[in-house]
Design a protein around this motif. Sequence first.
Motif, PDB file in Angstrom:
ATOM      1  N   ALA B  58      49.712 164.247 -15.345  1.00 50.01           N
ATOM      2  CA  ALA B  58      49.339 163.622 -16.616  1.00 50.01           C
ATOM      3  C   ALA B  58      49.972 164.381 -17.779  1.00 50.01           C
ATOM      4  CB  ALA B  58      47.821 163.600 -16.761  1.00 50.01           C
ATOM      5  N   MET B  59      49.915 165.716 -17.690  1.00 49.96           N
ATOM      6  CA  MET B  59      50.492 166.546 -18.733  1.00 49.96           C
ATOM      7  C   MET B  59      51.997 166.312 -18.837  1.00 49.96           C
ATOM      8  SD  MET B  59      49.765 168.885 -20.937  1.00 49.96           S
ATOM      9  CE  MET B  59      50.669 170.051 -21.931  1.00 49.96           C
ATOM     10  N   ASP B  60      52.624 166.138 -17.684  1.00 52.51           N
ATOM     11  CA  ASP B  60      54.068 165.922 -17.687  1.00 52.51           C
ATOM     12  C   ASP B  60      54.409 164.588 -18.349  1.00 52.51           C
ATOM     13  OD1 ASP B  60      56.632 166.659 -17.234  1.00 52.51           O
ATOM     14  OD2 ASP B  60      56.732 165.846 -15.209  1.00 52.51           O
ATOM     15  N   GLY B 152      38.903 158.972 -22.120  1.00 49.16           N
ATOM     16  CA  GLY B 152      39.767 157.958 -22.698  1.00 49.16           C
ATOM     17  C   GLY B 152      39.397 157.654 -24.133  1.00 49.16           C
ATOM     18  N   LEU B 153      38.100 157.526 -24.364  1.00 51.02           N
ATOM     19  CA  LEU B 153      37.656 157.194 -25.718  1.00 51.02           C
ATOM     20  C   LEU B 153      37.922 158.341 -26.680  1.00 51.02           C
ATOM     21  CD1 LEU B 153      36.328 154.588 -26.632  1.00 51.02           C
ATOM     22  CD2 LEU B 153      34.155 155.822 -26.731  1.00 51.02           C
ATOM     23  N   LEU B 154      37.642 159.548 -26.210  1.00 50.76           N
ATOM     24  CA  LEU B 154      37.910 160.706 -27.071  1.00 50.76           C
ATOM     25  C   LEU B 154      39.403 160.765 -27.410  1.00 50.76           C
ATOM     26  CD1 LEU B 154      36.948 163.290 -28.434  1.00 50.76           C
ATOM     27  CD2 LEU B 154      37.369 164.502 -26.315  1.00 50.76           C
ATOM     28  N   ALA B 155      40.228 160.567 -26.387  1.00 51.63           N
ATOM     29  CA  ALA B 155      41.672 160.608 -26.616  1.00 51.63           C
ATOM     30  C   ALA B 155      42.089 159.483 -27.544  1.00 51.63           C
ATOM     31  CB  ALA B 155      42.420 160.498 -25.291  1.00 51.63           C
ATOM     32  N   LEU B 156      41.462 158.321 -27.371  1.00 47.59           N
ATOM     33  CA  LEU B 156      41.821 157.173 -28.194  1.00 47.59           C
ATOM     34  C   LEU B 156      41.506 157.449 -29.658  1.00 47.59           C
ATOM     35  CD1 LEU B 156      42.839 154.227 -27.808  1.00 47.59           C
ATOM     36  CD2 LEU B 156      40.463 153.535 -27.988  1.00 47.59           C
ATOM     37  N   VAL B 157      40.299 157.937 -29.909  1.00 48.49           N
ATOM     38  CA  VAL B 157      39.896 158.181 -31.294  1.00 48.49           C
ATOM     39  C   VAL B 157      40.737 159.302 -31.897  1.00 48.49           C
ATOM     40  CG1 VAL B 157      38.029 159.018 -32.740  1.00 48.49           C
ATOM     41  CG2 VAL B 157      37.564 157.336 -30.971  1.00 48.49           C
ATOM     42  N   PHE B 273      48.897 158.865 -24.457  1.00 47.13           N
ATOM     43  CA  PHE B 273      47.908 159.938 -24.641  1.00 47.13           C
ATOM     44  C   PHE B 273      46.579 159.544 -23.987  1.00 47.13           C
ATOM     45  CE2 PHE B 273      45.017 162.507 -27.363  1.00 47.13           C
ATOM     46  CZ  PHE B 273      45.599 163.743 -27.157  1.00 47.13           C
ATOM     47  N   THR B 274      46.154 158.317 -24.248  1.00 49.80           N
ATOM     48  CA  THR B 274      44.870 157.872 -23.717  1.00 49.80           C
ATOM     49  C   THR B 274      44.918 157.716 -22.206  1.00 49.80           C
ATOM     50  OG1 THR B 274      44.600 156.680 -25.786  1.00 49.80           O
ATOM     51  CG2 THR B 274      43.068 156.144 -24.018  1.00 49.80           C
ATOM     52  N   LEU B 275      45.988 157.094 -21.737  1.00 44.68           N
ATOM     53  CA  LEU B 275      46.110 156.883 -20.293  1.00 44.68           C
ATOM     54  C   LEU B 275      46.099 158.213 -19.544  1.00 44.68           C
ATOM     55  CD1 LEU B 275      46.726 154.732 -18.061  1.00 44.68           C
ATOM     56  CD2 LEU B 275      49.103 155.436 -18.289  1.00 44.68           C
ATOM     57  N   THR B 276      46.855 159.172 -20.060  1.00 45.31           N
ATOM     58  CA  THR B 276      46.906 160.460 -19.369  1.00 45.31           C
ATOM     59  C   THR B 276      45.568 161.179 -19.461  1.00 45.31           C
ATOM     60  OG1 THR B 276      47.853 161.424 -21.357  1.00 45.31           O
ATOM     61  CG2 THR B 276      49.377 160.796 -19.619  1.00 45.31           C
ATOM     62  N   ALA B 277      44.851 160.953 -20.577  1.00 40.46           N
ATOM     63  CA  ALA B 277      43.518 161.552 -20.676  1.00 40.46           C
ATOM     64  C   ALA B 277      42.613 160.982 -19.592  1.00 40.46           C
ATOM     65  CB  ALA B 277      42.926 161.298 -22.060  1.00 40.46           C
ATOM     66  N   CYS B 278      42.742 159.682 -19.329  1.00 36.53           N
ATOM     67  CA  CYS B 278      41.934 159.059 -18.270  1.00 36.53           C
ATOM     68  C   CYS B 278      42.300 159.662 -16.916  1.00 36.53           C
ATOM     69  CB  CYS B 278      42.153 157.556 -18.235  1.00 36.53           C
ATOM     70  SG  CYS B 278      41.575 156.726 -19.713  1.00 36.53           S
ATOM     71  N   ILE B 279      43.614 159.826 -16.679  1.00 40.13           N
ATOM     72  CA  ILE B 279      44.038 160.430 -15.410  1.00 40.13           C
ATOM     73  C   ILE B 279      43.467 161.837 -15.291  1.00 40.13           C
ATOM     74  CG2 ILE B 279      46.024 161.207 -14.066  1.00 40.13           C
ATOM     75  CD1 ILE B 279      47.624 158.953 -15.290  1.00 40.13           C
ATOM     76  N   ALA B 280      43.529 162.582 -16.400  1.00 39.29           N
ATOM     77  CA  ALA B 280      42.982 163.946 -16.384  1.00 39.29           C
ATOM     78  C   ALA B 280      41.496 163.908 -16.056  1.00 39.29           C
ATOM     79  CB  ALA B 280      43.224 164.626 -17.729  1.00 39.29           C
ATOM     80  N   GLY B 281      40.790 162.937 -16.627  1.00 37.10           N
ATOM     81  CA  GLY B 281      39.356 162.813 -16.356  1.00 37.10           C
ATOM     82  C   GLY B 281      39.093 162.579 -14.880  1.00 37.10           C
TER      83      GLY B 281
END
Lengths: 658, 410, 246
Positions: B58-60, B152-157, B273-281
């Motif tokens: 996700a980071m990559d 995802g929501l945190l990343a989105l906002v 950003f949001t998608l990768t945050a979801c993957i990280a989650g």
Amino acid sequence: MKIRVLAALVLGLACGSVAAQTARTAPDGLEPVQTILQENRLLIEQGSRTTIGPVIDALANSGLPQAQAVLQAWQAKDMWQRKSDGLFFAGQKADGSYTLTDFDSGETVGRADKNALDQIKPNSGIRALIGAALVQFQLSDPDPALRADAVATMARRADASMLAPLRASIPGETDPALLAQKKRLEALLTMAFDPDDAARVAAIDAAGSDLGLDLRATLNPLVATRRAVSAGAVPEGLNIARQLTPGTDALPRAEAWAMLVQAGLAAPLKTPHDRNAALEQHIEKGKVGGVPLVQLNSEAKRDQAYANLAAAGLVTGYVPAEEQARTLESHSFYDEYLEPSAPVTEAAQAALTRIALKVGANQALDLGLDALSLASIYFLAAIGLAITFGVMGVINMAHGEFIMMGAYTGYVVQQVVPGHTLSIIVAIPAAFAVTFMAGVALERLIIRHLYQRPLESLLATFGVSIVLQQLAKNIFGTQARPLTAPAWLDGAWVVNDVVSISFIRIAIFVLALLFLALFLFIMKRTRLGLETRAVTQNPRMAASMGINPARVNMLTFGLGSGIAGIAGVAIGLFAKVTSEMGGGYIVQSFMTVVVGGVGNIWGTLAGAVMIGFTQKGIEWFNPSNTLAAQTYMIVFIIIFIQFKPRGIIALKGRAAGD
Amino acid sequence: MQRSFFARNPSALVFISILAITVLLVTIFSDAFGVGPISTSFVKTLGKTLCLCLVALAMDLVWGYCGILSLGHFAFFGLGGYMIGMWLMYRRTHDIVVASMAESALPPTPQDITDAIANQIFGVVGSADFPLIWYFADSLFLQLALVVLVPGLLALVFGWLAFRSRVAGVYLSILTQAMTLALSLYLFQNDSGLRGNNGLSGLQNLPGLDQVPQSVVSVWFLWGSALALALGYLLAAWLVSGKFGSVMRGIRDNEARVRFLGYSVETFKLVVFTLTACIAGIAGALYYPQAGIVNPAEIAPIASVYLAVWVAIGGRGRLYGAVIGAAFVSLVSSWFTGGQAPDVPLGFYTIKWVDWWLIVLGLSFVLVTLFAPKGIGGLVDLWVHRKSPDRHGADLGPSAGALREQEASE
Amino acid sequence: MSTLLEVSGVSVSFDGFRAISNLSFRIAKTELRAVIGPNGAGKTTFMDIVTGKTRADEGRISWGDEGTSLRGLSEARIARMGIGRKFQKPTVFEDQTVQENLLMALKNKRGVFGVLFYRPSDRDLDRVAEWAGEIGLADHLLRKSGELSHGQKQWLEIGMLLAQDPRLLLIDEPAAGMTPQEREKTTDILVKAARTRAVVVVEHDMDFVRRLNCKVTVLHEGSVLAEGSLDHVTANQAVVDVYLGR
């Protein structure tokens, strides 16, 4: 306070009758003080703290000038009683026997052997009472030191009986400072003890919104309340502070019921726990009170089962909710002032409100000073960063570790150089030198290769920061190292009982100002500053003008790092020096630079001030929780950047780059 | 020109084969199913490593391909862990409480049970009430949804706020770091509702599966993590191979140019950003049940920095690089810090790796950044002679140089 | 001749410095225009304003037949409305192939999901090949654009612009750093492009401008100093003063 006065009065009356009895047996024709002593002879001989009060009062209030000498001798265990006639004298040991001095005449009346005398040995309780009684004499003592002592003693042990002697001593007071103290004490005693309510109210009103803790200590007992309950309406003639309704925040139902129980007006309620225990006791064939056991998994069913049991007379103490409410309604709950006089409590309440307002204003001022010192800390921590990040556009994530390095340098210097003052004076340039070198090394070895690649310089310096942190941990261990401030920086500048600021914080504020001046001087008035600005704006042009950009970058970076080192010494003086201390400042420092506006020292200043004040402001709303304050602070900054993406003091257009 | 997915992404096939073989071998040799030379704790370590590989992936995507150096993705990882941890902890405490209450004479009321659970969970922070954020803790389905939704929501906002105001480059990095710091400080509070610095613990025990030994559970999680990683890899490969990948790399190399081509750079960044945050989650939700405990220290900014370190060492801008970096560095790290590495006596001083490993890691990170920007993945280039344009030392990130020159010369 | 873009009374200042003051400018739907001016005349800022990179402080920018205002729109939005821009320094995506570069520029859905599920159709690939032929890069389709020569990168960027199929092309110094042959080719590409759309070329090089053989606008201190054919403006005393100094 009132109860004590009352008790003393009752006691005095009781003892008065004893004194009247002894008076009859006293021989006539004696001098006045001796008369009083003889009247109370039995009590004096008895020497009990509980009964001696009236005797001391009789002496103290006799108005006789000799009384002071008697009390002093008594307190100093120098009062002797002649066995032959029971008279009291001051005794002075001389050549194996005692010289006796008459209290009234002050003349030596002869000598006596120790066997012929009884020493009056007051115990420590009695000596304390005598001491209190002596205070009023000391109030008019010719020695100002003794008078000052007396006033201080009185202030500590305020008492109704002191009011009269204190008032009496005021006209004769010559020392202006003492006079002021006496007047203030007189006002406070008037508020608390004057029999005339009007005089008390006047004294309270006259006090205005004085911030002294003593005033608040005097006023607070006046508005102390007692919570009470009575059947029916509130009784007449009480000084009621407020009426309470059960079921509100001020008085939850359970508490109200507990008060009823306390007052014997109701029986204790069964708690759910009690109820459950009772239910368990009455399980019969899988049923309780006719309700099947399996159904008892709700409060309502359990209540119902208990009610059934109660109806069957198997359990007691069940009060249905409606009846509870009726009972509570038929009683009055109120807070009653201990002070019976309504005008006094009103005046005291008003005065406390005034004071609270002023205290609030002063607290705001104090908070402002706190915020200012926090701002100067952030400024100190950020100024080095403002140079490396703001002016040179280089991210140095190891900046926090330079602060840590400076602090450890200070610590090492303190281990070597004796004397805290000298060691601090040595530590500051030493910290600068160490971190300057470290900065230059960092620039030469790493950053130099990464200009124009800001993200990579950020990462590389992160690596450096990891290394430095771990190195410090390996060298100095994980526990915090102290960096002791010189003695003259201990203590605080106290403005009043609310506003004060420690000298260290003032010193840091001054240091921050000094650095601002230094920075401005270097940037605007020196060759290095000129070259730095030139290289920042256009390195190629600067290079073609004969400036060596490599050298300028190196020196600028060293300068920024050096200042971080000095900031480290300053921060180490009030915070713990640990290997992780830098990490705590790095984000704040970057925020300071970013919020203020990159590339502008005034912006950094504005950023530090804003962050410092906002953080303190948030802490003020929620003082117990500094973690939350930091959280909200960062959230605030993130939102702030929405509106001012380029910071408070923004460079516009071309110079800002993209 | 229309080639199949695997033809365009040869690395995906290789990667998935290697992953499958590894998992198969580990399963065969594990305590639970096979002959057993691999200890349960090592199976867990491997499972956790796979999760770390997923978050590195996700980071990559976000950094290596889109040029956003996020220092917040480990926070999303931790949040995922918290979300699944809430269900695990609630459900397990619930089971224990119900079992113990079955002994009592009266059947417990629902309130009794809730109170007892709350007391069990929050007693340690001096509270006995369920915070509102535990509202869904009873439902596995909802908490699983939250694993994706909360990060995802945190990343989105956060992303919407940051990208909208054109915060980019190092500013964005600092800002994401601030976000991470704020989040961890918030979680450190006792009244955050997530047990303060105690974090959520006992997560290795799956509710209702008490009779299943940990050795079996660890293999299940290894499979789960491997599956998630494989799916994540395919998704990432699909993303970067198409036009979306073109746009992402375009944004990384020259944001302004992409903008002038008519693409809404901010929206693309926000989506990545949001998608990768979801993957990280998701990665976090798989990691923490294997680790057993999640606490705010896991979310501290430095963790996200290490994530960047893994990706950089592995080689960013290529998916297998991130995976190699995360696996290599985290396994080597745990070997050195676990006390297994032998000390090096120098006579006058003994190098204890527990103390010195971080220094070696930091230094090697600096060296990689300076001299081998392609990381370990660069070795693959040497092997397959992959050509890449000479970037003239330009950053793999929003290029500051191009525009600056243009600005300066008029 | 109908107007495509009309800029009127636009001003913008940075920190008190007026980069553009009361600039008015209009261009027809099919026209080739050269904009010249000394350093600091505001040529690049003018492009920034039209493309939305810099926000105008005042004035009006209207676009197309409906006279839509471009002020306040994002760069991407303006680009999608049909304004393409070429930077001074060739900015192509060096890490990607010529084909990928052109595919990205090709007029297609620009939304996230449109892009996500986009698979190049044969028609798209043909068009890309066609544009590549146009700019002389047909043989280099699968090469990384970072490996191209400077001139080839310039053409690729122009090709990307044309692939966008814009109605207005803003081109900043296309001939900088080119060999004479390359310049000639560039001129051809631009002149051809201007037959179906408006093309604005910012240029320093008078020879190149002369070769374009079009109407010239002279900018000075952020506003229009003169307009007309190259011969007309070079005869203008004010222009001579500005260029040669007094």
